[in-house]
Structures are given as C-alpha cells and as structure tokens.
Motif scaffolding. Structure first.
Motif, mmCIF file in Angstrom:
data_model
loop_
_atom_site.group_PDB
_atom_site.id
_atom_site.type_symbol
_atom_site.label_atom_id
_atom_site.label_comp_id
_atom_site.label_asym_id
_atom_site.label_seq_id
_atom_site.Cartn_x
_atom_site.Cartn_y
_atom_site.Cartn_z
ATOM 1 N N LEU A 135 68.315 48.954 42.750
ATOM 2 C CA LEU A 135 68.546 50.282 43.490
ATOM 3 C C LEU A 135 67.616 50.313 44.391
ATOM 4 C CD1 LEU A 135 68.793 52.865 40.356
ATOM 5 C CD2 LEU A 135 70.842 51.788 41.874
ATOM 6 N N ILE A 136 66.287 49.847 44.629
ATOM 7 C CA ILE A 136 65.383 50.121 45.500
ATOM 8 C C ILE A 136 65.862 49.580 46.824
ATOM 9 C CG2 ILE A 136 63.421 49.257 46.563
ATOM 10 C CD1 ILE A 136 62.202 49.242 43.726
ATOM 11 N N PRO A 137 66.246 48.287 47.091
ATOM 12 C CA PRO A 137 67.065 48.260 48.533
ATOM 13 C C PRO A 137 68.367 48.829 49.007
ATOM 14 C CG PRO A 137 67.679 46.295 46.770
ATOM 15 C CD PRO A 137 66.682 47.331 46.276
ATOM 16 N N VAL A 138 69.070 49.457 47.997
ATOM 17 C CA VAL A 138 70.203 50.132 48.329
ATOM 18 C C VAL A 138 69.610 51.733 48.779
ATOM 19 C CG1 VAL A 138 72.202 51.353 47.156
ATOM 20 C CG2 VAL A 138 71.667 49.019 46.435
ATOM 21 N N PHE A 139 68.712 52.327 48.060
ATOM 22 C CA PHE A 139 68.322 53.507 48.363
ATOM 23 C C PHE A 139 67.624 53.270 49.740
ATOM 24 C CE2 PHE A 139 68.271 55.185 44.152
ATOM 25 C CZ PHE A 139 69.105 56.414 44.335
ATOM 26 N N ALA A 140 66.862 52.160 50.027
ATOM 27 C CA ALA A 140 66.208 52.205 51.288
ATOM 28 C C ALA A 140 67.127 52.098 52.472
ATOM 29 C CB ALA A 140 65.378 50.792 51.412
ATOM 30 N N ASN A 141 68.415 51.515 52.231
ATOM 31 C CA ASN A 141 69.541 51.451 53.147
ATOM 32 C C ASN A 141 69.968 52.791 53.483
ATOM 33 O OD1 ASN A 141 71.173 49.912 55.120
ATOM 34 N ND2 ASN A 141 72.628 50.249 53.630
ATOM 35 N N ILE A 142 70.410 53.549 52.263
ATOM 36 C CA ILE A 142 70.885 54.772 52.364
ATOM 37 C C ILE A 142 70.098 55.867 53.137
ATOM 38 C CG2 ILE A 142 71.770 56.804 51.244
ATOM 39 C CD1 ILE A 142 72.751 55.121 48.772
ATOM 40 N N ILE A 143 69.002 55.997 52.946
ATOM 41 C CA ILE A 143 67.778 56.500 53.577
ATOM 42 C C ILE A 143 67.821 56.409 55.214
ATOM 43 C CG2 ILE A 143 65.424 57.475 53.643
ATOM 44 C CD1 ILE A 143 65.062 56.936 50.721
ATOM 45 N N ASN A 144 67.494 55.098 55.409
ATOM 46 C CA ASN A 144 67.603 54.899 56.828
ATOM 47 C C ASN A 144 68.886 55.241 57.719
ATOM 48 O OD1 ASN A 144 64.937 53.831 56.962
ATOM 49 N ND2 ASN A 144 65.354 51.702 56.120
ATOM 50 N N ARG A 145 69.958 54.711 56.945
ATOM 51 C CA ARG A 145 71.236 55.110 57.636
ATOM 52 C C ARG A 145 71.494 56.788 57.691
ATOM 53 N NH1 ARG A 145 70.651 50.572 57.623
ATOM 54 N NH2 ARG A 145 69.508 51.451 59.522
ATOM 55 N N SER A 146 71.119 57.604 56.467
ATOM 56 C CA SER A 146 71.133 58.950 56.764
ATOM 57 C C SER A 146 70.296 59.477 57.933
ATOM 58 C CB SER A 146 70.735 59.413 55.379
ATOM 59 O OG SER A 146 71.739 59.051 54.154
ATOM 60 N N ILE A 147 69.081 58.961 57.975
ATOM 61 C CA ILE A 147 68.403 59.603 59.174
ATOM 62 C C ILE A 147 68.867 59.222 60.611
ATOM 63 C CG2 ILE A 147 66.141 59.117 60.066
ATOM 64 C CD1 ILE A 147 66.010 60.787 58.089
#
Length: 204
Positions: A135-147
């Motif tokens: 999940l860590i790389p998935v969450f990192a991608n979601i956070i950056n795209r959300s910002i």
C-alpha cells in the motif's frame, strides 16, 4: 477476486480471534463473552435512546426526529466569519510543492493503532499495517495526485457517527446529555496524517 479474498480473510481472522478470546477467557471476561452471544444489541440498555426533550418544548420520538435533534446538538451552525481584518492582508509567495515520499506514508501507517474501530469502508488499521508493503507506493501516488489536482476522494468524506451517553448526567432525556464519536475512513487518516505532518514541519 482480490476483493472477495480480502473479505474472506477478514472473516477467517474474526473467527480465529473469537476462538482465542473464548479459550483464554477469565472468570470476569467469560460473562462478557456470554453477553455478546446471548444478548442482541437492541436488547441492551446502552443501545436504547429515549424520547428527547427539545429546547422548543417539543419531543423527539421517532428515529428521524432523534437523529435530527442530536445532529443539531453535535454540529450547530457556525457563526458568520469576520473577514474585515484580512481585506488588506498581504501574502507571501506560495511555497514550492515537494512530492511526498514513500517514507512519509510508511511513517503514517506505522503510527496507526491497529485495533481502532474502522470507518464506513470497514477496513481496519490492522489490515493497512499488514499490507503496508503493497500500500505504501499506492498511497504515496494518491497523495501526490490529490495535491496536484486539488481533489480529495469523495468516498473518504463520509463518516460513521456513534452516539454515546456522557457519564454522570442527571437525565438522558435531552440532547446535551450525549456526545458523538466519529469514525473516519482509515485510508483517509493515512493521507491526512502525512499532510498534517508536512504542514506542522512548515509551521515550525
């Protein structure tokens, strides 16, 4: 298929946990286990909510009326914001955005309490911790795209609200005698924790 396997795994773990709980029960906890098995939630005193006396003299009797009365008590309309003092405010340039790293997400997941109650999705913190490697790389991608997009997933804006009695109140016939507990989606907690840590560091 993965979604079905995930829920099957949760059900298996629940059964294992219950068997362990019963097998290791003490003289005190065995009665609590008996209560879990023999007493339906609607039969317990704690789950009952009496008719509520409202400030206007009316009485909330139906579930809908009680819900509206408690929501009005828990989340009153905020007063209008006073913006006169910021009309001539001057702001510095925006800070450059530095993408969040996987280490930031790893830290946030490590901070989760594994046995906190889950939110609307039903995904517990323990599951996020157990699957953190995926999940860590998935969450990192979601956070950056959300910002970058200025978007927070709509599913993460829903909460589960539980009403509890305030201890020691002389009467539980008024909305003020109750308090809310809001259960947020665990995935949203990870995102917010990562961003809050960055903002705290900037503010310091």
């Amino acid at each position: 298929i993965a979604f079905q396997e995930y829920h099957k795994a949760i059900q298996r773990q629940k059964r294992r946990h219950w068997r362990t709980y019963v097998e290791t029960a003490t003289e005190q906890t065995i009665w609590q286990a008996s209560k879990y098995v023999t007493q339906a939630p609607e039969d317990t005193l704690a789950s009952r909510l009496p008719a509520l006396n409202l400030p206007d003299g009316s009485i909330a009797c139906s579930c809908e009326e009680k819900r509206n009365a408690l929501l009005a008590q828990f989340f009153p309309e905020p007063p209008p914001a006073a913006l006169d003092d910021i009309a001539d405010a001057e702001y510095d340039d925006q800070l450059p955005f530095e993408p969040f790293r996987e280490q930031d997400v790893e830290w946030a997941i490590a901070q989760l309490s594994p046995y906190k109650a889950a939110g609307p999705s039903g995904i517990p913190n323990a599951a996020l911790k157990a699957c953190s490697g995926f999940l860590i790389p998935v969450f990192a991608n979601i956070i950056n795209r959300s910002i970058e997009l200025g978007h927070h997933p709509a599913e993460w804006k829903f909460f589960t609200l539980i009403t509890l009695r305030k201890p020691g109140k002389p009467s539980y016939l008024i909305p003020k005698a109750y308090r809310p507990i809001v259960l947020e989606d665990t995935s949203s907690k990870v995102v917010e924790s990562v961003i809050a840590r960055r903002l705290a560091a900037i503010a310091e």
